[in-house]
Design a protein around this motif. Structure first.
Motif, PDB file in Angstrom:
ATOM      1  N   ASN A  29      23.176  35.531  33.055  1.00  0.00           N
ATOM      2  CA  ASN A  29      23.698  34.188  33.303  1.00  0.00           C
ATOM      3  C   ASN A  29      25.047  34.002  32.615  1.00  0.00           C
ATOM      4  OD1 ASN A  29      21.307  33.531  34.671  1.00  0.00           O
ATOM      5  ND2 ASN A  29      20.304  32.956  32.741  1.00  0.00           N
ATOM      6  N   GLY A  30      25.975  33.379  33.335  1.00  0.00           N
ATOM      7  CA  GLY A  30      27.292  33.102  32.772  1.00  0.00           C
ATOM      8  C   GLY A  30      28.321  34.179  33.031  1.00  0.00           C
ATOM      9  N   SER A  31      27.930  35.286  33.625  1.00  0.00           N
ATOM     10  CA  SER A  31      28.887  36.347  33.924  1.00  0.00           C
ATOM     11  C   SER A  31      29.826  35.898  35.052  1.00  0.00           C
ATOM     12  CB  SER A  31      28.158  37.622  34.345  1.00  0.00           C
ATOM     13  OG  SER A  31      27.347  38.103  33.295  1.00  0.00           O
ATOM     14  N   VAL A  32      31.098  36.280  34.931  1.00  0.00           N
ATOM     15  CA  VAL A  32      32.086  35.941  35.958  1.00  0.00           C
ATOM     16  C   VAL A  32      32.919  37.175  36.280  1.00  0.00           C
ATOM     17  CG1 VAL A  32      32.220  33.487  35.365  1.00  0.00           C
ATOM     18  CG2 VAL A  32      33.707  35.120  34.211  1.00  0.00           C
ATOM     19  N   CYS A  33      33.378  37.258  37.544  1.00  0.00           N
ATOM     20  CA  CYS A  33      34.146  38.433  37.961  1.00  0.00           C
ATOM     21  C   CYS A  33      35.585  38.403  37.456  1.00  0.00           C
ATOM     22  CB  CYS A  33      34.152  38.525  39.487  1.00  0.00           C
ATOM     23  SG  CYS A  33      32.536  38.961  40.178  1.00  0.00           S
ATOM     24  N   GLY A  34      36.152  37.199  37.304  1.00  0.00           N
ATOM     25  CA  GLY A  34      37.528  37.109  36.851  1.00  0.00           C
ATOM     26  C   GLY A  34      38.516  37.325  37.979  1.00  0.00           C
ATOM     27  N   ASN A  35      39.774  37.005  37.721  1.00  0.00           N
ATOM     28  CA  ASN A  35      40.834  37.201  38.709  1.00  0.00           C
ATOM     29  C   ASN A  35      42.158  37.377  37.976  1.00  0.00           C
ATOM     30  OD1 ASN A  35      41.651  34.521  37.988  1.00  0.00           O
ATOM     31  ND2 ASN A  35      40.126  33.706  39.445  1.00  0.00           N
ATOM     32  N   ASP A  36      43.239  37.151  38.670  1.00  0.00           N
ATOM     33  CA  ASP A  36      44.551  37.383  38.051  1.00  0.00           C
ATOM     34  C   ASP A  36      44.840  36.424  36.907  1.00  0.00           C
ATOM     35  OD1 ASP A  36      45.018  39.457  39.753  1.00  0.00           O
ATOM     36  OD2 ASP A  36      46.149  38.267  41.214  1.00  0.00           O
ATOM     37  N   THR A  37      44.185  35.266  36.926  1.00  0.00           N
ATOM     38  CA  THR A  37      44.455  34.272  35.889  1.00  0.00           C
ATOM     39  C   THR A  37      43.265  34.027  34.964  1.00  0.00           C
ATOM     40  OG1 THR A  37      43.789  32.485  37.400  1.00  0.00           O
ATOM     41  CG2 THR A  37      46.137  33.095  37.348  1.00  0.00           C
ATOM     42  N   THR A  57      40.246  41.558  30.150  1.00  0.00           N
ATOM     43  CA  THR A  57      41.515  41.038  30.645  1.00  0.00           C
ATOM     44  C   THR A  57      42.280  42.177  31.303  1.00  0.00           C
ATOM     45  OG1 THR A  57      42.562  41.455  28.494  1.00  0.00           O
ATOM     46  CG2 THR A  57      41.664  39.247  28.879  1.00  0.00           C
ATOM     47  N   LYS A  58      43.259  41.826  32.123  1.00  0.00           N
ATOM     48  CA  LYS A  58      44.029  42.875  32.815  1.00  0.00           C
ATOM     49  C   LYS A  58      45.493  42.500  32.851  1.00  0.00           C
ATOM     50  CE  LYS A  58      43.749  41.163  37.588  1.00  0.00           C
ATOM     51  NZ  LYS A  58      43.436  41.542  38.990  1.00  0.00           N
ATOM     52  N   ASN A  59      46.299  43.560  33.048  1.00  0.00           N
ATOM     53  CA  ASN A  59      47.705  43.336  33.357  1.00  0.00           C
ATOM     54  C   ASN A  59      47.983  43.995  34.708  1.00  0.00           C
ATOM     55  OD1 ASN A  59      47.969  46.114  32.860  1.00  0.00           O
ATOM     56  ND2 ASN A  59      48.644  45.777  30.739  1.00  0.00           N
ATOM     57  N   ASN A  60      49.188  44.377  34.962  1.00  0.00           N
ATOM     58  CA  ASN A  60      49.510  44.916  36.288  1.00  0.00           C
ATOM     59  C   ASN A  60      48.868  46.272  36.561  1.00  0.00           C
ATOM     60  OD1 ASN A  60      51.120  42.699  36.863  1.00  0.00           O
ATOM     61  ND2 ASN A  60      52.965  43.637  35.966  1.00  0.00           N
ATOM     62  N   GLU A  61      48.537  47.038  35.510  1.00  0.00           N
ATOM     63  CA  GLU A  61      48.079  48.408  35.732  1.00  0.00           C
ATOM     64  C   GLU A  61      46.723  48.715  35.111  1.00  0.00           C
ATOM     65  OE1 GLU A  61      51.118  50.920  34.221  1.00  0.00           O
ATOM     66  OE2 GLU A  61      52.557  50.442  35.829  1.00  0.00           O
ATOM     67  N   THR A  62      46.330  47.986  34.086  1.00  0.00           N
ATOM     68  CA  THR A  62      45.107  48.344  33.355  1.00  0.00           C
ATOM     69  C   THR A  62      44.247  47.112  33.084  1.00  0.00           C
ATOM     70  OG1 THR A  62      46.138  48.070  31.175  1.00  0.00           O
ATOM     71  CG2 THR A  62      46.289  50.258  32.197  1.00  0.00           C
ATOM     72  N   VAL A 132      36.752  44.593  40.185  1.00  0.00           N
ATOM     73  CA  VAL A 132      36.523  45.457  41.351  1.00  0.00           C
ATOM     74  C   VAL A 132      37.326  44.931  42.532  1.00  0.00           C
ATOM     75  CG1 VAL A 132      34.790  46.277  42.988  1.00  0.00           C
ATOM     76  CG2 VAL A 132      34.235  46.084  40.547  1.00  0.00           C
ATOM     77  N   GLN A 133      38.018  45.823  43.200  1.00  0.00           N
ATOM     78  CA  GLN A 133      38.876  45.444  44.309  1.00  0.00           C
ATOM     79  C   GLN A 133      38.144  45.585  45.636  1.00  0.00           C
ATOM     80  OE1 GLN A 133      42.551  47.652  44.044  1.00  0.00           O
ATOM     81  NE2 GLN A 133      42.909  47.082  41.906  1.00  0.00           N
ATOM     82  N   ASN A 134      38.239  44.558  46.461  1.00  0.00           N
ATOM     83  CA  ASN A 134      37.649  44.546  47.805  1.00  0.00           C
ATOM     84  C   ASN A 134      36.143  44.760  47.784  1.00  0.00           C
ATOM     85  OD1 ASN A 134      40.288  44.277  48.931  1.00  0.00           O
ATOM     86  ND2 ASN A 134      40.561  46.507  48.794  1.00  0.00           N
ATOM     87  N   GLY A 135      35.499  44.465  46.648  1.00  0.00           N
ATOM     88  CA  GLY A 135      34.048  44.563  46.583  1.00  0.00           C
ATOM     89  C   GLY A 135      33.508  45.977  46.645  1.00  0.00           C
TER      90      GLY A 135
END
Length: 381
Positions: A29-37, A57-62, A132-135
């Protein structure tokens, strides 16, 4: 896979080690996938009020894990019997993961662990991909450094096979002699009674364990916690190195034939624990010592290496020892009584005496020879 080794205080003011495993039913419970922001969050809950989470967290490459938050509930009496502090306790650890390329799966079959606030967190067989990109889970892997292409344990590792794996990786070729174990670092330990220091100890400790094969273990002062009790006639120093090496030294006061009081080391006990599950690997006790004696109110010092034979399978080597278990004043060691190994001054009168004896012998021999020659001359005349 993960498990936790936790040191907690009991109602009797001593400390116990508890092992907390994931239960068969784990929620997220409470887990989120996250996004660019928004950061990604993996959160799991298990057992009686325990939880663990890591945010990514992520940046453009990692991407990378920034914080691990672990909460254990000491109201769980099955895991924490007789705990003094009741309720949930939370610790936060920062910077636990190296950056991983985006669209890569992070894999680490080897055991990894870290310690913070009396808690050791152990992980193995880790496979995770954040953002994860495109599921679709990526087929590209980023392996931890500890992994080799063939290392893929499917059962919880033990102290034995972790040590073996590390030795296999780091050891030189069979034709090269193994690197000797260095002397241990010197640690500074103290106990307090109220606001006053009642025991001082400075010592480097090395265990020599003889089981299937000889094993030297250096006690690490940076991960060792000092505990114990102070009294008028008995004092005990307990050292806990990372919930895996427990050593106890007991000192007592005795009256000499001259009516002067001295202290000495009477008992030593050692317990080696499996860091992963808290089980006892080896245990030894000896309460018949009569070592490290000094006058009450002074300290005992021995800078040279000494050996305490706890039993036939376990010895303790001490280095740079300085101990005062009674009557500490102003947080400082009192005048030290040095061991005979350190007292080089004893050699001076021995050497001088030997030299004088040799000189006297030479004079006597010369005198006898001179007398004989004189006697022979008188006979000739």
């Amino acid at each position: 896979m993960m498990k936790f080794s936790i040191k907690y205080e009991t109602n009797s003011s001593d400390y116990k080690n508890a092992t907390l495993n994931l239960s068969s039913s784990v929620t997220h419970n409470g887990s989120v996938c996250g996004n660019d922001t928004q950061a990604a969050l993996l959160a799991v809950q298990f057992g009686e009020g325990h939880s663990w989470s890591i945010n990514f967290t992520k940046n453009n490459e990692t991407y990378q894990g920034d914080f691990i938050t672990f909460t254990y509930n000491t109201n769980d009496t099955a895991v924490f019997p007789d705990a003094k502090r009741k309720g949930p306790i939370t610790i936060v650890v920062k910077g636990t993961m190296h950056p991983v390329q985006l669209n890569n799966v992070f894999v680490c079959h080897s055991t990894a662990s870290f310690e913070a606030e009396n808690v050791t967190q152990i992980f193995w067989n880790v496979t995770v991909q954040a953002f994860v990109q495109n599921g679709t889970i990526s087929k590209k892997e980023s392996r931890c450094r500890a992994d080799t292409p063939t290392s893929a344990p499917t059962v919880p590792p033990t102290i034995a096979n972790v040590t073996t794996a590390s030795t296999t990786t780091l050891s030189p070729a069979p034709t090269t002699a193994p690197k000797p174990v260095e002397n241990p670092d010197t640690g500074n330990y103290s106990l307090k009674s109220g606001n006053k220091t009642c025991l001082l100890a400075t010592v480097g400790l090395q265990l020599n364990v003889s089981q299937d094969k000889p094993l030297l273990i250096n006690v690490n002062p940076k991960t060792t916690i000092a505990d114990g009790t102070c009294g008028n006639t008995t004092a005990t120093l307990k050292l806990n190195d990372g919930n895996s090496t427990l050593i106890g030294f007991t000192f007592v006061v005795k009256n000499t034939s001259a009516g002067v009081q001295k202290f000495y080391l009477k008992e030593v006990n050692v317990t080696l624990l499996n860091r992963l599950n808290g089980s006892v690997i080896s245990s030894a006790d000896n309460n018949n010592f009569s070592k490290w004696d000094a006058y009450l109110g002074s300290s005992y010092m021995c800078r040279k290496e000494q050996t305490l034979e706890v039993n036939e399978d376990l010895q303790i080597h001490t280095f740079n020892l300085w101990i005062q278990p009674f009557l500490v004043k102003e947080n400082k060691f009192s005048t030290a009584q040095e061991c005979s190994l350190d007292d080089d001054s004893i050699l001076i009168p021995i050497v001088v005496g030997a030299a004088l004896a040799g000189l006297i012998a030479i004079i006597v021999v010369a005198y006898i020879i001179g007398r004989r020659k004189s006697y022979a001359g008188y006979q000739t005349l």
